[in-house]
Design an enzyme around this catalytic site. Structure first.
Site, mmCIF file in Angstrom:
data_model
loop_
_atom_site.group_PDB
_atom_site.id
_atom_site.type_symbol
_atom_site.label_atom_id
_atom_site.label_comp_id
_atom_site.label_asym_id
_atom_site.label_seq_id
_atom_site.Cartn_x
_atom_site.Cartn_y
_atom_site.Cartn_z
ATOM 1 N N SER A 98 -9.867 4.763 -9.707
ATOM 2 C CA SER A 98 -8.857 5.800 -9.454
ATOM 3 C C SER A 98 -8.998 6.933 -10.465
ATOM 4 O O SER A 98 -9.300 6.700 -11.643
ATOM 5 C CB SER A 98 -7.465 5.180 -9.584
ATOM 6 N N LYS B 178 -10.822 9.299 2.327
ATOM 7 C CA LYS B 178 -9.921 8.131 2.322
ATOM 8 C C LYS B 178 -8.558 8.522 2.883
ATOM 9 O O LYS B 178 -7.967 9.508 2.440
ATOM 10 C CB LYS B 178 -9.746 7.621 0.890
ATOM 11 N N HIS C 258 -2.892 4.122 2.255
ATOM 12 C CA HIS C 258 -2.522 4.140 0.839
ATOM 13 C C HIS C 258 -1.678 2.906 0.484
ATOM 14 O O HIS C 258 -0.816 2.957 -0.386
ATOM 15 C CB HIS C 258 -1.752 5.428 0.520
ATOM 16 N N GLY D 184 -6.013 -2.149 3.285
ATOM 17 C CA GLY D 184 -4.597 -2.282 3.634
ATOM 18 C C GLY D 184 -4.230 -3.672 4.114
ATOM 19 O O GLY D 184 -4.577 -4.066 5.219
ATOM 20 N N ARG E 83 -5.335 -10.078 2.423
ATOM 21 C CA ARG E 83 -4.931 -11.106 1.457
ATOM 22 C C ARG E 83 -5.715 -12.401 1.633
ATOM 23 O O ARG E 83 -5.512 -13.355 0.883
ATOM 24 C CB ARG E 83 -3.425 -11.442 1.620
ATOM 25 N N GLY F 106 -6.690 -3.292 -2.742
ATOM 26 C CA GLY F 106 -6.130 -2.496 -3.834
ATOM 27 C C GLY F 106 -5.343 -3.355 -4.805
ATOM 28 O O GLY F 106 -5.767 -3.625 -5.930
#
Ligand code: FMN
Length: 385
Positions: free
Chosen positions: A128, A248, A272, A304, A307, A326
């Site tokens: 980032s 993105k 995001h 997004g 998991r 993320g």
């Protein structure tokens, strides 16, 4: 017992466990910064932190459960190859780290620990522009591993400020620039208002120009997000860097076509992590439309709500070429610094490998829509065409 294997950790056996244990160790402000999204968090991702929030809906994660896998048996799965390509470089499996700001809130290992974990597992990392470690130091952690790095840019009005970050990333050897397109203004993250979130003392943001007061960037007009950005800007990036230019935050098929026409080297389907505009669709729901619009002309990457290893498989089956996570980097740091991040990657690798093996595919390129069915409103399964 035969075939049981060894657990990687005495407490954490999957990402849901990692989140639970990490959140016990993180401060309230850090936990909510990581798990939170914008407004009511309809789009946001599932977290065991959900007792802190009132929203019942967690679309990015929930969408994965609207699909079922369709395994085939008797397929000779002795040689399963989970490797995939990202930015022209081979990765151990089709997963890397999306950019997440301010890792220093989660652990003192910060982005450097995430980089070492990525390098040890052979997966890519995008840093980032709001990282608390410099791109040079981050890349140096993985120097002998061969993993590729990318630099994310939160585009601001002052071209020189953007060029500062671009030049630093190029000099450090980053392969790709990720231009974040869904950030004309910052999303309304209510937890950050309520907690008066600020960058903790002792941390800096070294990939922004040194004269920027990063604790109050909006006081400096040149650091305001570039609300005037349009597709023409892609050529400005292409002219000003040798790095690949990826966009993105593409969610709409028409925008995906415009991204191809504008000359993007690739796109990332992303909302995001639900931190910008609340109430938009999950990324998995947006993915097939974008894939169809791009029609193979450039790679389509995805983030997004991932998991589990099955989530990676489902995104690939719907047409993503590569996946990113993320928050998992931050939850890994919160649990046990660099080792926690390695653990997270190890678990996702194990799960993805097991999924490929039991679905009956030996190569990532063979994963397709024929491996999925969608659960219809009446509960029946509808095979995808
Ligand atoms: C704490 C946090 C900070 C983030 N910072 C950035 C950022 O600086 N730039 C950016 O483009 N995206 C940022 N993102 C979004 C991620 O790159 C990514 O799109 C999202 O986290 C993916 O969803 P996941 O967390 O469910 O994997 C951030 C996300 C989180 C959770």
């Amino acid at each position: 017992m035969a075939g049981r294997g060894n657990a990687r950790d005495p407490h954490v056996f999957c990402i849901a466990d990692l989140i639970e244990h990490s959140e016990k160790r993180l401060s309230k402000m850090a936990s909510e910064y990581i798990a939170g999204g914008a407004m009511d968090m309809i789009t946001r991702v599932v977290s065991l932190c959900s007792h802190l929030f009132s929203s019942p809906v967690k679309d990015n994660c929930a969408e994965f459960d609207r699909y079922r896998l369709l395994p085939r048996v008797m397929k000779d799965v002795r040689n399963v190859d989970p490797t995939a390509e990202c930015w022209g470089v081979k990765s151990t499996f089709p997963l890397g780290f999306s950019p997440t700001g301010i890792h220093g809130v989660a652990h003192k290992d910060k982005e450097l620990g995430v980089s070492r974990a990525a390098a040890s597992q052979g997966v890519p990392m995008c840093l980032s522009s709001w990282a608390t470690s410099s791109i040079e130091d981050v890349v140096a952690q993985g120097v002998n591993s061969g993993i590729p790095y990318a630099m994310q840019l939160s585009v601001v009005e002052d071209p020189d400020a953007n060029l500062f970050t671009i030049r630093k990333a190029e000099a450090a050897g980053a392969k790709a620039l990720w231009v974040t397109c869904d950030l004309p203004i910052l999303g309304r993250r209510l937890n950050e208002f309520k907690n008066s979130f600020s960058i903790p003392e002792g941390l800096t943001i070294p990939n922004l120009p040194p004269d920027v007061d990063f604790r109050a960037p909006t006081k400096n007009s040149r650091m305001g997000y570039d609300r005037g950005m349009t597709w023409e800007k892609v050529q400005w990036f292409k002219k000003n860097t040798k790095m690949q230019v990826w966009l993105k935050g593409i969610m709409d098929p028409e925008d995906a076509k415009l991204a191809v026409e504008a000359g993007a080297d690739g796109i990332i389907v992303s909302n995001h992590g639900g931190r910008q505009l609340d109430g938009i669709s999950s990324t998995l729901a947006a993915l097939p439309g974008v894939v169809d619009a791009v029609a193979g002309r450039i790679p389509v990457h995805f983030d997004g709500g991932i998991r589990r290893g099955t989530d990676i498989f489902k995104a690939l089956a719907l047409g993503a070429d590569f996946c990113f996570v993320g928050r998992i980097a931050l939850w890994g740091l919160g649990y046990n610094g660099e080792e926690g991040v390695k653990l997270a990657l190890g678990l996702l690798y194990d799960e993805f490998f097991a999924t490929m093996t039991m679905v009956g595919v030996t190569s990532v390129k063979d994963i397709g829509r024929h491996h999925l069915a969608r659960i219809a409103a009446d509960g029946s399964l509808v095979r995808l065409k």
